[in-house]
Enzyme design. Structure first.
Site, short mmCIF file in Angstrom:
data_model
loop_
_atom_site.label_atom_id
_atom_site.label_comp_id
_atom_site.label_asym_id
_atom_site.label_seq_id
_atom_site.Cartn_x
_atom_site.Cartn_y
_atom_site.Cartn_z
N GLY A 165 0.83 -1.20 0.00
CA GLY A 165 0.00 0.00 0.00
C GLY A 165 0.86 1.24 0.00
N SER B 192 -4.28 1.19 1.59
CA SER B 192 -3.59 0.19 2.40
C SER B 192 -4.21 -1.15 2.06
CB SER B 192 -3.75 0.49 3.90
OG SER B 192 -3.12 -0.49 4.68
N ARG B 193 -3.45 -2.01 1.37
CA ARG B 193 -4.04 -3.22 0.80
C ARG B 193 -4.40 -4.27 1.85
NH1 ARG B 193 0.33 -2.06 -2.66
NH2 ARG B 193 -0.36 -1.01 -4.56
N VAL B 194 -3.73 -4.23 3.00
CA VAL B 194 -4.02 -5.23 4.03
C VAL B 194 -4.55 -4.59 5.31
CG1 VAL B 194 -2.32 -6.86 3.16
CG2 VAL B 194 -1.63 -5.18 4.87
#
Length: 480
Positions: free
Chosen positions: A332, A356-358
């Site tokens: 991210g 933010s991918r996670v």
């Protein structure tokens, strides 16, 4: 030019051999040294010369060994003796490093002596294997309302902090450090090729915030040797890994990797490495990806190592080689831009391109639902604001959308010295979202009164109730 052999070469060789320096320097060009007869040499080993200076081996073959000098004003000359003193470049990290300012060789830069005892940790170590890792699902609080709500960072995540020069990236890192210093977290801050004035400003900011004594600062300024600046992020990572593998949560700040890439490009050109895209060597991506891979959460002790990697994008261009590379190797990015700053929003985070991918997995169901509502309102706000620019008469719904959006951005504005816990952030946002007339809510009052609310033993299910009671305490606000 390469320094030629001196008339005293035979005498120097004789002295070198008698002191155990069996290898000989055959050429020197700036920081690049070629050494003959250095048997069993491997990359990343440490070499000492007969004048006491050190170098790290870059490449070794049957004919000669190439090493990089670690001194800015080296006195190494052709004919000097050389010998291996370490098979691998390692650092010795311990709690005694906390609160210290060191260079990449762990030599003190704060005028105090330093104890280099500790567990050796390879500077160019390997990232943990897949079987060693656990799922990252615990939020790393930053104390910054906009980031913790919309782009939550997870312990063990690699996230890029990208933006224009002077757009607030380093200030944001100091806010994260300030908030995390209250936790049982080891902070390692790496400054790469920075001006001394910028270094002093950051150190003063961390000192005033009470963070400096809980942080290890690794500094390589613009006057240090190129190889020393190149080593800085890897040394910082190794220091953090030493604590991480011992069971402590760590956060590593790389400020910044754009400067690191540029100096690595210059270093590679002097080493006759064929240039690739934009003049960077072919292994540029690997240099940074292998560094950032050394983050995550360990299964055996539950400890995490989080990485915040800074990248600079002049004129805000995210399509360049370095920004796209950094984005592709992280989980991210939080993007800062000057246009957002000029609107008076600080931290100047560009909501439209940050992600933010996670991060979502770390938020509770209740907080994630609130964050989803906030994102939806901000999207409506942008659409309504675009219509308002044309002088179009707005409906009552659109007018309220703009009013709520303005208040949300006002709530997101946050001076560097202020931070809010996740509980405080949730209640302030929920109170604003619950208000029937958001334009009548005083954000300064809301931020002030939240400090007086006792939240230590409050369960999450009671947050909405507290938020409603809080907003009702303002007689100007009507609630449903």
């Amino acid at each position: 030019m390469i320094k030629k052999n001196t008339s005293h070469l035979k005498d120097i060789q004789k002295i070198s051999h008698t002191e155990g320096f069996s290898s000989v320097v055959s050429s020197v060009y700036r920081f690049v040294v070629h050494i003959e007869n250095l048997r069993s040499a491997q990359p990343n080993a440490i070499v000492q010369f007969s004048n006491g200076e050190m170098a790290i081996i870059w490449q070794a073959n049957e004919k000669a060994t190439t090493a990089l000098l670690l001194s800015a004003n080296s006195k190494v000359e052709v004919g000097m003796g050389a010998k291996l003193v370490a098979d691998n470049f390692s650092v010795y990290a311990s709690d005694k490093l906390l609160g210290r300012i060191v260079d990449p060789l762990l030599s003190p830069k704060d005028g105090k002596s330093i104890d280099k005892k500790g567990t050796p940790q390879p500077v160019f170590g390997s990232a943990p294997g897949f079987y060693e890792r656990a799922i990252v699902d615990e939020q790393l609080g930053t104390g910054v309302v906009m980031v913790d709500t919309l782009f939550p960072i997870v312990k063990g995540q690699r996230i890029a902090i990208i933006g224009d020069n002077k757009s607030g990236k380093t200030t944001f890192l100091s806010q994260v450090a300030q908030y995390q210093s209250k936790e049982d977290t080891v902070l390692v801050y790496v400054l790469i090729a920075k001006h001394k004035n910028d270094i002093n400003k950051l150190l003063e900011r961390l000192k005033v915030a009470g963070v400096l004594e809980k942080t290890i600062i690794v500094v390589a300024d613009i006057f240090d040797a190129l190889p020393l600046s190149y080593l800085a992020p890897y040394v910082g990572c190794a220091i953090a890994e030493s604590f991480w593998r011992a069971g402590k949560n760590t956060v590593v700040f790389y400020d910044d990797l754009t400067a690191h890439a540029k100096l690595y490009r210059e270093m590679s050109l002097l080493l006759d490495v064929p240039p690739g895209r934009e003049g960077y060597p072919g292994d540029m991506f690997w240099q940074h990806s292998s560094l950032l891979e050394r983050a995550g959460k360990l299964k055996r002790n539950g400890a995490s190592q989080t990485v915040l990697a800074v990248g600079t994008t002049p004129t805000g261009d995210l399509t360049g080689y370095l920004p796209t590379s950094l984005i592709s190797m992280t989980d991210g990015q939080i993007v800062f831009d000057l246009s957002t700053m000029h609107r008076g929003v600080k931290p100047a985070v560009n909501v439209g391109v940050s992600v933010s991918r996670v991060g979502g997995r770390s938020q509770s169901k209740q907080f994630a639902e609130l964050a989803s509502r906030v994102r939806a309102e901000l999207a409506k706000y942008r659409t309504a604001s675009d219509f308002a620019r044309f002088g179009t008469e707005l409906s009552d719904v659109a007018t309220k959308q703009i009013a709520l959006g303005d208040k949300l951005y006002e709530l997101f504005k946050q001076p560097p010295e202020y931070s809010y816990s996740l509980k405080e952030q949730y209640i302030m946002l929920e109170a604003l979202m619950q208000s029937k007339e958001p334009e009548e809510v005083s954000i300064s009052w809301l931020k002030s009164v939240i400090q007086d609310v006792t939240l230590q033993d409050i369960d999450e299910k009671d947050y909405i109730k507290i938020a409603k009671e809080l907003i009702k305490s303002n007689p100007m606000v009507k609630t449903p």
